[in-house]
Design a protein around this motif. Structure first.
Motif, short mmCIF file in Angstrom:
data_model
loop_
_atom_site.label_atom_id
_atom_site.label_comp_id
_atom_site.label_asym_id
_atom_site.label_seq_id
_atom_site.Cartn_x
_atom_site.Cartn_y
_atom_site.Cartn_z
N HIS A 241 41.21 37.56 33.14
CA HIS A 241 40.46 36.73 32.99
C HIS A 241 39.10 36.17 33.55
O HIS A 241 38.68 36.13 32.77
N PHE A 242 39.29 37.17 34.10
CA PHE A 242 38.58 37.27 35.13
C PHE A 242 37.24 38.40 34.77
O PHE A 242 37.44 39.71 34.27
N ASP A 243 35.63 38.37 34.93
CA ASP A 243 34.28 39.29 34.23
C ASP A 243 34.32 40.31 35.41
O ASP A 243 34.80 39.40 36.72
N ASP A 244 33.93 41.48 35.60
CA ASP A 244 33.87 42.29 36.51
C ASP A 244 32.96 41.17 37.78
O ASP A 244 33.71 41.65 39.48
N GLU A 245 31.68 40.80 37.76
CA GLU A 245 30.73 39.84 38.92
C GLU A 245 32.28 38.88 39.46
O GLU A 245 32.44 39.58 40.47
N LEU A 246 33.56 38.23 39.48
CA LEU A 246 34.60 37.58 39.61
C LEU A 246 35.06 38.33 40.08
O LEU A 246 35.78 37.77 41.26
N ALA A 247 35.81 39.25 39.51
CA ALA A 247 36.96 39.75 39.79
C ALA A 247 36.21 40.65 41.21
O ALA A 247 37.17 41.17 41.96
N ARG A 248 34.56 41.11 41.22
CA ARG A 248 33.89 41.99 42.26
C ARG A 248 34.30 40.57 44.27
O ARG A 248 35.25 41.08 45.60
N ARG A 249 33.70 39.42 43.12
CA ARG A 249 33.64 38.79 44.36
C ARG A 249 35.66 37.65 45.03
O ARG A 249 35.84 38.32 46.68
N ILE A 250 35.93 37.97 43.70
CA ILE A 250 37.64 38.08 44.67
C ILE A 250 38.41 38.93 45.38
O ILE A 250 39.12 38.95 45.93
N LEU A 251 38.16 39.91 44.95
CA LEU A 251 38.98 41.58 45.95
C LEU A 251 38.37 41.20 47.67
O LEU A 251 38.75 41.64 48.24
N LYS A 252 36.82 41.26 47.35
CA LYS A 252 35.79 41.28 48.52
C LYS A 252 36.27 40.18 49.30
O LYS A 252 36.45 40.22 50.46
N ASP A 253 36.97 38.51 48.92
CA ASP A 253 37.14 37.60 49.60
C ASP A 253 38.88 37.93 49.89
O ASP A 253 39.17 37.98 51.16
N THR A 254 39.21 38.45 49.17
CA THR A 254 40.74 39.29 49.60
C THR A 254 40.67 40.19 50.71
O THR A 254 41.51 40.05 51.81
N ILE A 255 39.79 40.88 50.95
CA ILE A 255 39.46 41.59 51.87
C ILE A 255 39.32 41.14 53.54
O ILE A 255 39.32 40.81 54.09
N GLU A 256 38.17 40.16 52.91
CA GLU A 256 37.64 39.34 54.12
C GLU A 256 37.47 38.34 54.63
O GLU A 256 37.91 38.05 55.98
N GLY A 257 39.07 38.11 53.59
CA GLY A 257 39.20 36.68 53.81
C GLY A 257 40.82 36.75 54.49
O GLY A 257 41.31 35.40 54.53
N GLY A 258 41.12 37.40 55.00
CA GLY A 258 42.82 37.71 55.98
C GLY A 258 43.60 37.89 54.67
O GLY A 258 44.78 37.75 55.37
N GLY A 259 43.22 38.94 53.99
CA GLY A 259 44.82 38.85 52.99
C GLY A 259 45.07 40.54 53.38
O GLY A 259 44.26 41.56 54.33
N ASP A 260 46.06 39.99 53.58
CA ASP A 260 46.84 42.09 53.86
C ASP A 260 47.66 42.26 52.83
O ASP A 260 47.60 43.88 52.76
N GLY A 261 47.30 42.01 51.78
CA GLY A 261 47.97 42.64 50.21
C GLY A 261 47.53 41.68 48.95
O GLY A 261 47.36 40.75 49.30
N PHE A 262 47.98 42.45 47.71
CA PHE A 262 47.50 41.74 46.23
C PHE A 262 47.93 41.99 46.08
O PHE A 262 48.29 43.96 45.54
N GLY A 263 48.56 41.52 44.29
CA GLY A 263 49.19 42.22 43.36
C GLY A 263 48.51 41.51 41.88
O GLY A 263 48.57 39.89 41.92
N ILE A 264 48.98 42.95 41.06
CA ILE A 264 47.85 42.10 39.49
C ILE A 264 49.32 42.55 39.30
O ILE A 264 49.82 43.91 38.59
N PHE A 265 49.83 41.59 37.98
CA PHE A 265 51.10 41.95 37.12
C PHE A 265 50.68 41.48 36.06
O PHE A 265 50.80 40.07 35.10
N GLU A 266 50.48 42.25 34.97
CA GLU A 266 50.25 41.46 33.45
C GLU A 266 51.58 41.93 32.38
O GLU A 266 51.98 42.81 32.85
N MET A 267 51.22 41.15 31.18
CA MET A 267 52.44 41.83 30.85
C MET A 267 51.93 42.02 29.06
O MET A 267 52.36 42.26 27.99
N GLN A 268 50.75 42.87 28.96
CA GLN A 268 50.31 43.52 28.33
C GLN A 268 49.36 44.49 28.55
O GLN A 268 48.67 44.07 29.97
N ASP A 269 48.36 45.43 27.74
CA ASP A 269 47.46 46.32 27.81
C ASP A 269 46.56 46.28 26.91
O ASP A 269 47.18 46.01 25.81
N ARG A 270 45.61 47.29 26.59
CA ARG A 270 44.43 47.85 25.49
C ARG A 270 45.54 48.90 24.84
O ARG A 270 44.86 49.35 23.62
#
Length: 288
Positions: free
Chosen positions: A154-183
């Motif tokens: 759902h996130f465009d590249d700019e928003l996705a980068r901000r989410i990943l940045k917040d994960t790294i800087e905001g006390g995150g220790d891991g993340f998981g992306i799970f999708e049921m579709q691909d290109r």
């Protein structure tokens, strides 16, 4: 639509499916986060109507209590269960659904939720601290693992980068992306099958959800299956590969630069849950 997507995550049809997608995600988390699985609190930042997270919780904690799902022995699970408290899951979203989440929380003491809006790109630091605490395994502080179930596309590249940045800087220790579709072609075909399955199962879910209008918008005016298929196709076009997500991670502008990014390990893959086109495409990233 959200309820239909939740059903797609949690339904297991014997003979047609090896497992539900949610059960498959639980197995992936257990495989790739063990032996430190119980040191994590899992926060779903795009929970929608609840999605697969309550089901993932049940599969992980039920396995811990001694159920053998083929990835280990029941006795091993019982030994682990005596050492570790149940794994906790938290539901959040920018557009929260507290009424629906309250039902999930009422069914399990290991599911909680945040009723206020939570922006995954700007997560309040006190929220992260709230779910940290002493781990029941080996002491030390609990870690936070961020979940994005059928959401990261759902996130465009700019928003996705901000989410990943917040994960790294905001006390995150891991993340998981799970999708049921691909290109790929399988992703597009699976969306078509989802539309057909929606039409077949509409009477059952209309009763289950207490929503008779679902029948009208499935058979009289087939808006529900049409929109689900079209939305699925658009999601296919927007779904990133693991390499593309890793490129966003490297360019997210997190404090510490490349040295900080190098601390994070990315794993990915694709697992079939229904032959021939049902796959869960996954990315699990943890801080070393």
């Amino acid at each position: 639509m959200q309820a239909a997507l939740t059903a797609a995550w949690t339904t297991h049809i014997p003979l047609l499916q090896t497992s539900s997608p949610a059960q498959l995600v639980a197995r992936l988390l257990r495989t790739h986060l063990s032996p430190g699985l119980h040191s994590y609190t899992f926060i779903d930042f795009c929970a929608g109507a609840g999605g697969p997270t309550p089901s993932i919780e049940r599969h992980l904690n039920y396995k811990q209590q001694g159920e053998n799902d083929g990835s280990g022995t029941a006795s091993d699970s019982k030994d682990q269960g005596r050492k570790a408290s149940p794994i906790q899951f938290v539901l959040t979203d920018l557009h929260p659904h507290p009424d629906l989440w309250a039902r999930a929380a009422a069914q399990s003491p290991n599911v909680s939720y945040v009723a206020e809006p939570v922006d995954a790109a700007n997560v309040p630091r006190d929220l992260v601290r709230r779910y940290r605490g002493e781990s029941s395994v080996g002491g030390g502080e609990k870690k936070v693992f961020r979940l994005f179930n059928l959401a990261f596309h759902h996130f465009d590249d700019e928003l996705a980068r901000r989410i990943l940045k917040d994960t790294i800087e905001g006390g995150g220790d891991g993340f998981g992306i799970f999708e049921m579709q691909d290109r790929g072609i399988a992703g597009f075909l699976s969306c078509c099958l989802f539309g057909i399955a929606t039409m077949i199962a509409a009477p059952y879910y209309a009763v289950l959800w207490g929503a008779p209008l679902a029948l009208v918008f499935t058979y009289v005016l087939p808006a529900l299956p049409a929109v689900l298929v079209f939305d699925g196709w658009m999601s296919c076009l927007r779904t990133r590969t693991a390499d593309e997500v890793e490129a966003l991670l490297r360019t997210c502008g997190a404090e510490g630069g490349e040295a900080e990014i190098a601390k994070w390990e990315v794993k990915s893959g694709s697992e079939m849950f229904m032959w021939p086109v049902g796959y869960v495409n996954w990315i699990i990233c943890v801080k070393r």
